[in-house]
Scaffold this active site. Structure first.
Site, PDB file in Angstrom:
ATOM      1  N   HIS A  13      63.969  35.189  59.729  1.00 32.89           N
ATOM      2  CA  HIS A  13      64.844  36.109  60.460  1.00 32.89           C
ATOM      3  C   HIS A  13      66.044  36.539  59.630  1.00 32.89           C
ATOM      4  O   HIS A  13      66.604  37.604  59.884  1.00 32.89           O
ATOM      5  CB  HIS A  13      65.267  35.521  61.809  1.00 32.89           C
ATOM      6  CG  HIS A  13      64.233  35.750  62.871  1.00 32.89           C
ATOM      7  ND1 HIS A  13      63.132  34.947  63.012  1.00 32.89           N
ATOM      8  CD2 HIS A  13      64.091  36.733  63.803  1.00 32.89           C
ATOM      9  CE1 HIS A  13      62.368  35.411  64.004  1.00 32.89           C
ATOM     10  NE2 HIS A  13      62.936  36.494  64.490  1.00 32.89           N
ATOM     11  N   HIS A  59      64.593  31.184  58.651  1.00 31.73           N
ATOM     12  CA  HIS A  59      64.471  31.732  57.293  1.00 31.73           C
ATOM     13  C   HIS A  59      63.952  33.167  57.311  1.00 31.73           C
ATOM     14  O   HIS A  59      64.543  34.053  56.719  1.00 31.73           O
ATOM     15  CB  HIS A  59      63.545  30.845  56.449  1.00 31.73           C
ATOM     16  CG  HIS A  59      63.213  31.457  55.120  1.00 31.73           C
ATOM     17  ND1 HIS A  59      64.155  31.597  54.124  1.00 31.73           N
ATOM     18  CD2 HIS A  59      62.085  32.012  54.644  1.00 31.73           C
ATOM     19  CE1 HIS A  59      63.591  32.194  53.079  1.00 31.73           C
ATOM     20  NE2 HIS A  59      62.334  32.460  53.371  1.00 31.73           N
TER      21      HIS A  59
END
Lengths: 161, 544
Positions: free
Chosen positions: B371, B369
């Site tokens: 990233h 998430h």
């Protein structure tokens, strides 16, 4: 006042309705109590414990699995870098287990991989949650919060038989 | 209009550190994917969690903060005018404090004195110099914030009956958010971590420090996101030959971000003991409210695109879409950022939802998430900014060739991040934990599917590294070799300049008052509870 384009108003109204209904579902699920142990809220135990006196404090002076009703168990667990006490647990199929856990050192995470059994275990606090094991098989209990260089070794097996 | 040399130097100093940080931290990220997929093992003198700490600190705190101040300094000077000597001096003091702080923190990590990850959860105890380093970074940002806010106030004094330039307004809104948010982490570091790590106090209140951290930690992600939104609202319309869809709604969206991104930190602590369920749910509601300004932003972006596309002769329902300048990296990069934000935002809603969080909390889903949010939406928009900002500040031009390389770079980044994050999201659903060196768990059958996904992390990580090398090549070219000239600092005009922007949007006292009221309601009782009903504290542990 602010000027909003007609289409943007429609877009925002749809958005708000979606949000409110989503939140309502989340809220109802979190707080409704149906049946004996249908607590779907977040694990939020407020029991305190001295992290340096865990092994002298009940129920953690006797960690382990105890039967407390018909196919209902209490699992008392101590977490420390890098292990779970007790390890290698066996539980009968269909059993409802009330898990009680605390840490004697740093912050750990208690997770039964692939299930919704998941909670933070912080020193000084007891955390609890209830899970019913409907299916037979080997379950992996692991620590999901970094707790030192051996963190990836912190796991144990739970067998539902 | 060109930014004067002196202010350009200040901005560039920040950008160079940001570029250095992302290159080095990116390399560490690649190493992590290779270790986790069991492709390589690190030499015995380096441990995985040490480079994970360095990766987190350098990406989440150093790359973002330095880039954001580099961009905002330039943006305020561009739209409100040159810094006064005093403002510029404060900017440099800020820069050096942040730089010294970063060096101290990185040295401590390198010497294995602070392998506590970038969230530094107690009772893992780092060397006090690590916490001093983090504190200096934050104090440095206060000086930098002074420069920007003071320049904005001066502009308003010079132009009494006008509304402020939009980009300056947004920078100030972002800083108000930042200043209020950092109060939490400053309190945690100054009152708890420093005296505890120096040995002046024996124990620390673990849950209180975690709560103060997340009071800061969530608005921190909006501190990253808002500068990207600045580029979307003010710069992208100009790049595509369009106009700002609505000045007043853009300002209103930023105000809503200030209100709803701070009193929401409990959604990071949903599974934690010591905090009541009711308070958690209350903050979940406020968390969801932050979706409203994001919906407004999505509407504004696509309206801008459609209007610009139709003006260029785009016909039919979607004809305008083809008229957008897809070959221009200054547009393509932020556009990819917006596109990525659709699944990223949806993932965020999942994370903040009580029961769904239960499935993914602390799994590698969460890593996936952030990233695609920070590493995707924010980073790729920042890449797009750097392609015109760097040559603008250096008095050079973005050439066709560099533009083309830039397109390869951002597409490669998006693909790499897509592969890595998708694999993270999927295996997170089956419980694969985050922040874990290897996940074989003695060959346990539940963990058997995770290896393949971790191989995908490594494939994505490799593409990301190639993208970063390409980025470095383009940056070096733009800074030192590109032809001299005047690259534009794009600032769009309004679509309806006659529309009046209400004065209350600029009434900061009002908004700061409301946000403090919300914080007071959401946090006072649970924090009092954590202090009054605190367990015996924890001594420090060094498990590395």
């Amino acid at each position: 006042m602010l000027h909003m384009h007609k289409y943007e108003k429609i877009w925002m109204i749809i958005g708000i309705i979606t949000l409110v209904s989503f939140l309502t579902i989340v809220g109802v699920q979190a707080f409704s109590q149906t049946g004996d142990h249908a607590h779907h809220g977040a694990p939020s135990d407020k029991t305190l414990i001295d992290p340096e006196k865990v092994s002298e404090t009940a129920p953690f002076d006797e960690p382990g699995l105890k039967q407390i009703g018909e196919n209902e168990y209490e699992l008392v667990m101590i977490l420390q870098s890098y292990g779970f006490t007790p390890g290698d647990i066996e539980i009968p199929q269909g059993a409802t287990v009330h898990i009680k856990a605390t840490s004697i050192d740093v912050v750990h995470g208690f997770e039964i991989a692939g299930t919704s059994a998941n909670m933070m275990v912080t020193p000084g606090h007891v955390n609890t949650m209830t899970y019913t094991f409907e299916e037979k098989g080997s379950y992996l209990i692991l620590c999901n919060e970094y707790c030192g260089t051996g963190h990836h070794f912190m796991s144990t097996n739970l067998e539902v038989i | 209009m060109k930014i004067n040399r002196q202010d350009a130097k200040l901005s560039l100093a920040h950008l160079y550190i940001a570029f250095g940080a992302i290159l080095f931290a990116g390399f560490l990220g690649l190493l992590q994917t290779l270790v986790r997929s069991e492709t390589i093992t690190l030499p015995a003198s380096i441990n995985y969690y040490q480079i994970l700490t360095a990766h987190g600190v350098l990406m989440a705190l150093v790359f973002t903060t330095f880039f954001i101040f580099g961009f905002m300094h330039a943006g305020v000077v561009r739209t409100s005018g040159a810094f006064t000597d005093k403002q510029r001096k404060a900017g440099w003091i800020g820069f050096w404090l942040m730089t010294i702080g970063m060096v101290l923190a990185v040295i401590m990590i390198m010497f294995n004195e602070a392998t506590v990850l970038y969230t530094f959860y107690a009772p893992l105890q780092a060397n006090p110099i690590f916490y001093i380093g983090l504190a200096l970074i934050i104090i440095g940002t206060y000086f930098a914030s002074f420069s920007i806010i003071s320049r904005y106030r001066l502009w308003r004094k010079e132009h009494p009956d006008e509304k402020s330039p939009l980009l300056s307004y947004m920078a100030v809104a972002t800083l108000i958010l930042w200043l209020i948010a950092t109060l939490g982490v400053v309190a945690a570091v100054v009152l708890q971590f420093l005296p505890w790590s120096f040995g002046w106090i024996d124990t620390i209140n673990v849950t209180l420090t975690r709560t103060l951290f997340w009071y800061f930690g969530h608005p921190l992600v909006y501190f990253w996101l808002l500068p990207a939104y600045m580029a979307w609202y003010v710069i992208v319309p100009k790049v595509i030959g369009g106009k700002i869809f609505s000045d007043q709604l853009a300002r209103f969206a930023f105000v809503l971000f200030i209100l709803f991104s701070i009193p929401v930190g409990f959604h990071h602590q949903l599974l934690e003991s010591g905090i009541g369920e009711g308070w958690k749910f209350f903050q979940v509601i406020l968390t969801f409210a932050v979706i409203l300004p994001s919906l407004m932003t999505a509407f504004a972006m696509f309206s801008t695109f459609e209007i610009a596309g139709r003006q260029k002769g785009g016909k039919g329902l979607f004809g305008w879409f083809k008229k957008l300048p897809w070959g221009d990296v200054r547009f393509l990069a932020p556009f990819l950022g917006m596109l990525i934000f659709i699944p990223a935002g949806a993932g965020g809603i999942i994370n903040a939802s009580h029961q769904l969080n239960q499935m993914i909390h602390n799994t590698v889903w969460v890593t996936g998430h952030f990233h695609i949010t920070a590493g995707g939406t924010v980073a790729v928009t920042f890449f797009g900014i750097s392609y015109w900002l760097l040559p603008h500040l250096k008095g050079r031009k973005l050439t066709k060739m560099m533009n083309k390389l830039g397109i390869y770079q951002v597409v490669l980044w998006a693909v790499g991040m897509g592969i890595m994050s998708s694999a993270m999201h999927i295996s997170g659903l089956s419980g694969n934990p985050r922040r874990t060196q290897v996940t074989s768990y003695g060959g346990h059958e539940v963990a058997s599917s995770w290896g393949a996904y971790e191989m995908a992390h490594a494939v994505g990580g490799t593409l990301l590294m190639i993208s970063l090398i390409l980025y470095a090549i383009v940056l070096i070219n733009l800074a030192f070799f590109a032809p001299k000239g005047q690259e534009e600092f794009p600032i769009a005009a309004e679509l309806n300049p006659s529309q009046k922007t209400p004065g209350w949007l600029e009434n900061w006292k009002l908004w700061v008052g409301i946000v403090f009221a919300l914080i007071f309601i959401a946090y006072t009782l649970p924090i009092m509870d954590l202090i009054n009903n605190s367990p015996p504290g924890s001594s420090g542990f060094k498990y590395w």
